[in-house]
Design a protein around this motif. Structure first.
Motif, PDB file in Angstrom:
ATOM      1  N   MET A   1      47.652  53.659  35.327  1.00 34.60           N
ATOM      2  CA  MET A   1      46.713  53.271  35.963  1.00 34.60           C
ATOM      3  C   MET A   1      45.614  52.344  35.071  1.00 34.60           C
ATOM      4  SD  MET A   1      43.970  54.807  38.891  1.00 34.60           S
ATOM      5  CE  MET A   1      42.946  55.362  37.220  1.00 34.60           C
ATOM      6  N   CYS A   2      45.272  51.330  35.636  1.00 33.33           N
ATOM      7  CA  CYS A   2      44.445  50.427  34.750  1.00 33.33           C
ATOM      8  C   CYS A   2      43.434  49.864  35.363  1.00 33.33           C
ATOM      9  CB  CYS A   2      45.220  49.310  34.130  1.00 33.33           C
ATOM     10  SG  CYS A   2      46.811  49.584  33.237  1.00 33.33           S
ATOM     11  N   GLN A   3      42.144  49.649  34.560  1.00 35.60           N
ATOM     12  CA  GLN A   3      41.064  49.013  35.327  1.00 35.60           C
ATOM     13  C   GLN A   3      40.872  47.780  34.800  1.00 35.60           C
ATOM     14  OE1 GLN A   3      36.962  50.175  33.793  1.00 35.60           O
ATOM     15  NE2 GLN A   3      36.248  50.143  35.752  1.00 35.60           N
ATOM     16  N   ILE A   4      40.420  46.790  35.585  1.00 34.31           N
ATOM     17  CA  ILE A   4      40.333  45.153  35.141  1.00 34.31           C
ATOM     18  C   ILE A   4      38.685  45.176  34.587  1.00 34.31           C
ATOM     19  CG2 ILE A   4      40.062  42.946  36.038  1.00 34.31           C
ATOM     20  CD1 ILE A   4      41.984  43.780  38.448  1.00 34.31           C
ATOM     21  N   LEU A   5      38.941  44.784  33.275  1.00 28.75           N
ATOM     22  CA  LEU A   5      37.657  44.402  32.596  1.00 28.75           C
ATOM     23  C   LEU A   5      36.944  43.145  32.792  1.00 28.75           C
ATOM     24  CD1 LEU A   5      38.234  46.383  29.336  1.00 28.75           C
ATOM     25  CD2 LEU A   5      37.387  47.317  31.410  1.00 28.75           C
ATOM     26  N   LYS A   6      37.930  42.059  33.058  1.00 26.63           N
ATOM     27  CA  LYS A   6      37.361  40.730  33.470  1.00 26.63           C
ATOM     28  C   LYS A   6      38.533  40.068  33.900  1.00 26.63           C
ATOM     29  CE  LYS A   6      35.896  36.741  30.583  1.00 26.63           C
ATOM     30  NZ  LYS A   6      35.364  36.095  29.759  1.00 26.63           N
ATOM     31  N   ALA A   7      38.234  38.980  34.669  1.00 26.99           N
ATOM     32  CA  ALA A   7      39.154  38.396  35.296  1.00 26.99           C
ATOM     33  C   ALA A   7      38.815  36.673  35.231  1.00 26.99           C
ATOM     34  CB  ALA A   7      39.678  38.500  36.838  1.00 26.99           C
ATOM     35  N   THR A   8      39.626  35.891  34.806  1.00 28.87           N
ATOM     36  CA  THR A   8      39.204  34.396  34.485  1.00 28.87           C
ATOM     37  C   THR A   8      40.429  33.560  34.694  1.00 28.87           C
ATOM     38  OG1 THR A   8      38.045  32.764  33.134  1.00 28.87           O
ATOM     39  CG2 THR A   8      39.704  34.579  32.096  1.00 28.87           C
ATOM     40  N   THR A   9      40.216  32.358  34.937  1.00 26.85           N
ATOM     41  CA  THR A   9      41.167  31.331  35.013  1.00 26.85           C
ATOM     42  C   THR A   9      41.325  30.546  33.833  1.00 26.85           C
ATOM     43  OG1 THR A   9      39.861  29.720  36.056  1.00 26.85           O
ATOM     44  CG2 THR A   9      41.166  31.179  37.592  1.00 26.85           C
ATOM     45  N   GLU A  10      42.363  30.217  33.389  1.00 25.28           N
ATOM     46  CA  GLU A  10      42.791  29.218  32.096  1.00 25.28           C
ATOM     47  C   GLU A  10      43.621  28.343  32.434  1.00 25.28           C
ATOM     48  OE1 GLU A  10      44.025  31.635  28.791  1.00 25.28           O
ATOM     49  OE2 GLU A  10      42.115  32.997  28.856  1.00 25.28           O
ATOM     50  N   THR A  11      43.416  26.973  31.775  1.00 26.65           N
ATOM     51  CA  THR A  11      44.191  25.974  32.231  1.00 26.65           C
ATOM     52  C   THR A  11      45.184  25.496  30.796  1.00 26.65           C
ATOM     53  OG1 THR A  11      42.656  24.788  33.713  1.00 26.65           O
ATOM     54  CG2 THR A  11      44.287  23.473  32.635  1.00 26.65           C
ATOM     55  N   SER A  12      46.554  25.450  30.833  1.00 30.25           N
ATOM     56  CA  SER A  12      47.222  25.352  29.788  1.00 30.25           C
ATOM     57  C   SER A  12      47.254  23.809  29.419  1.00 30.25           C
ATOM     58  CB  SER A  12      48.585  25.659  29.917  1.00 30.25           C
ATOM     59  OG  SER A  12      49.294  24.701  31.032  1.00 30.25           O
ATOM     60  N   LYS A  13      47.868  23.556  28.374  1.00 31.00           N
ATOM     61  CA  LYS A  13      47.855  22.065  27.816  1.00 31.00           C
ATOM     62  C   LYS A  13      48.658  21.286  28.716  1.00 31.00           C
ATOM     63  CE  LYS A  13      47.918  23.510  22.874  1.00 31.00           C
ATOM     64  NZ  LYS A  13      48.718  23.540  21.402  1.00 31.00           N
ATOM     65  N   ASN A  14      49.502  21.705  29.395  1.00 28.83           N
ATOM     66  CA  ASN A  14      50.042  20.791  30.398  1.00 28.83           C
ATOM     67  C   ASN A  14      49.725  20.936  31.882  1.00 28.83           C
ATOM     68  OD1 ASN A  14      51.153  23.354  31.205  1.00 28.83           O
ATOM     69  ND2 ASN A  14      53.062  23.078  31.079  1.00 28.83           N
ATOM     70  N   GLY A  15      48.330  21.494  31.919  1.00 27.96           N
ATOM     71  CA  GLY A  15      47.644  21.240  32.973  1.00 27.96           C
ATOM     72  C   GLY A  15      47.649  22.386  33.991  1.00 27.96           C
ATOM     73  N   ASN A  16      48.631  23.449  33.853  1.00 26.49           N
ATOM     74  CA  ASN A  16      48.931  24.809  35.096  1.00 26.49           C
ATOM     75  C   ASN A  16      47.771  25.595  34.527  1.00 26.49           C
ATOM     76  OD1 ASN A  16      51.234  23.557  35.654  1.00 26.49           O
ATOM     77  ND2 ASN A  16      52.766  24.568  34.090  1.00 26.49           N
ATOM     78  N   ILE A  17      47.562  26.206  35.623  1.00 24.49           N
ATOM     79  CA  ILE A  17      46.469  27.158  35.721  1.00 24.49           C
ATOM     80  C   ILE A  17      46.825  28.484  36.068  1.00 24.49           C
ATOM     81  CG2 ILE A  17      44.138  27.735  36.878  1.00 24.49           C
ATOM     82  CD1 ILE A  17      44.034  24.843  37.702  1.00 24.49           C
ATOM     83  N   SER A  18      46.309  29.493  35.220  1.00 18.73           N
ATOM     84  CA  SER A  18      46.729  30.861  35.475  1.00 18.73           C
ATOM     85  C   SER A  18      45.558  31.780  35.684  1.00 18.73           C
ATOM     86  CB  SER A  18      47.348  31.351  34.167  1.00 18.73           C
ATOM     87  OG  SER A  18      46.765  31.380  32.922  1.00 18.73           O
ATOM     88  N   LEU A  19      45.658  32.748  36.318  1.00 21.08           N
ATOM     89  CA  LEU A  19      44.779  34.126  36.580  1.00 21.08           C
ATOM     90  C   LEU A  19      44.802  35.218  35.442  1.00 21.08           C
ATOM     91  CD1 LEU A  19      42.492  35.471  38.066  1.00 21.08           C
ATOM     92  CD2 LEU A  19      44.255  36.513  39.465  1.00 21.08           C
ATOM     93  N   VAL A  20      44.034  35.204  34.475  1.00 17.18           N
ATOM     94  CA  VAL A  20      44.153  35.974  33.345  1.00 17.18           C
ATOM     95  C   VAL A  20      43.289  37.278  33.652  1.00 17.18           C
ATOM     96  CG1 VAL A  20      44.084  36.085  30.912  1.00 17.18           C
ATOM     97  CG2 VAL A  20      44.372  33.977  31.818  1.00 17.18           C
ATOM     98  N   ILE A  21      43.801  38.424  33.643  1.00 17.09           N
ATOM     99  CA  ILE A  21      43.321  39.586  33.783  1.00 17.09           C
ATOM    100  C   ILE A  21      43.343  40.463  32.513  1.00 17.09           C
ATOM    101  CG2 ILE A  21      43.685  41.869  35.087  1.00 17.09           C
ATOM    102  CD1 ILE A  21      43.153  39.278  36.696  1.00 17.09           C
ATOM    103  N   TYR A  22      42.175  40.820  32.032  1.00  9.49           N
ATOM    104  CA  TYR A  22      41.977  41.548  31.083  1.00  9.49           C
ATOM    105  C   TYR A  22      41.816  43.047  31.387  1.00  9.49           C
ATOM    106  CZ  TYR A  22      41.133  37.322  28.246  1.00  9.49           C
ATOM    107  OH  TYR A  22      41.258  36.090  27.991  1.00  9.49           O
ATOM    108  N   PHE A  23      42.444  43.896  30.989  1.00  9.12           N
ATOM    109  CA  PHE A  23      42.435  45.334  31.432  1.00  9.12           C
ATOM    110  C   PHE A  23      42.577  46.559  30.276  1.00  9.12           C
ATOM    111  CE2 PHE A  23      47.105  44.470  31.064  1.00  9.12           C
ATOM    112  CZ  PHE A  23      47.517  45.433  30.636  1.00  9.12           C
ATOM    113  N   ASP A  24      42.130  47.819  30.783  1.00  9.37           N
ATOM    114  CA  ASP A  24      42.401  48.630  29.707  1.00  9.37           C
ATOM    115  C   ASP A  24      43.160  49.874  30.693  1.00  9.37           C
ATOM    116  OD1 ASP A  24      42.526  50.477  27.574  1.00  9.37           O
ATOM    117  OD2 ASP A  24      40.787  50.105  27.123  1.00  9.37           O
ATOM    118  N   ILE A  25      43.645  50.784  30.186  1.00 10.85           N
ATOM    119  CA  ILE A  25      44.299  51.983  30.715  1.00 10.85           C
ATOM    120  C   ILE A  25      43.122  53.122  31.289  1.00 10.85           C
ATOM    121  CG2 ILE A  25      46.030  53.822  30.482  1.00 10.85           C
ATOM    122  CD1 ILE A  25      47.437  52.122  28.317  1.00 10.85           C
ATOM    123  N   ALA A  26      43.351  53.432  32.311  1.00  8.98           N
ATOM    124  CA  ALA A  26      42.275  54.037  32.958  1.00  8.98           C
ATOM    125  C   ALA A  26      42.415  55.766  33.186  1.00  8.98           C
ATOM    126  CB  ALA A  26      41.759  53.452  34.248  1.00  8.98           C
TER     127      ALA A  26
END
Length: 200
Positions: A1-26
């Protein structure tokens, strides 16, 4: 089980957007694993530093509406958000990624082989999401190891014996939801909520 520490969006060089989840084990033997890993990286300044507890969800591209790629991206995005909502009683996603911070979610991990500058080894990465209830009750299947060079005949090469095995399938807790405080935030974590020294 994990806890989300931060969630943000990033755009790749070709313009695709991803939801990036930074987490740690809880929970479990590897609780706080990625925070400790990052601290050890900081202690060796000659090496590049990277937070390794990351899960990325590629978002649907509007121009691809109706295509298989759009359907797959939509399915994966909905699956992740659904797992977060079901893992945090009273939480309703408002389509603001920042609202995901502090929430609990389950991840099933996969071992992957890597090669870089003549070196090789194995790492463990979050492969797909599950609810906290599913992880605690062992209701998941661990995927097979991903090898860079699968052996056609016989068995693939053996992983190092000291590779962390993220398997909480033997832990059984009957509560279907995470415990929360008066603000509706998970209370199961205390020590990893201290973000001093973290890269985000």
């Amino acid at each position: 089980m994990c806890q989300i520490l931060k969630a943000t969006t990033e755009t790749s060089k070709n313009g695709n957007i991803s939801l990036v989840i930074y987490f740690d084990i809880a929970e479990g033997d590897f609780k706080g694993y990625y925070k400790q890993d990052y601290k050890e990286q900081v202690a060796t300044p000659e090496k590049p530093k990277k937070w390794r507890g990351v899960y990325r969800v590629w978002l649907p591209i509007p121009d691809e509406y109706g295509t298989e790629n759009y359907k797959k991206a939509t399915k994966k995005y909905k699956a992740f958000i659904t797992c977060v909502v079901k893992s945090n009683e009273g939480f309703a996603f408002n389509f603001q990624e920042t609202s995901l911070a502090g929430k609990l979610v389950g991840f099933v991990f996969r071992e992957e082989e890597w090669e870089w500058e003549g070196k090789s080894g194995f790492t463990v990465k979050a492969y797909f999401p599950r609810t906290v209830h599913s992880i605690r009750n062992g209701d998941f299947t661990v995927p097979e190891t991903k090898y860079l060079h699968p052996v056609t005949y016989g068995q693939p090469q053996t992983q190092p014996s000291d590779l962390p095995q993220f398997n909480w399938g033997n832990t059984t807790i009957n509560e279907p939801h995470a415990q929360t405080d008066n603000d509706g935030l998970p209370t199961i974590l205390t020590d990893i909520n201290d973000d001093e020294g973290l890269p985000f």
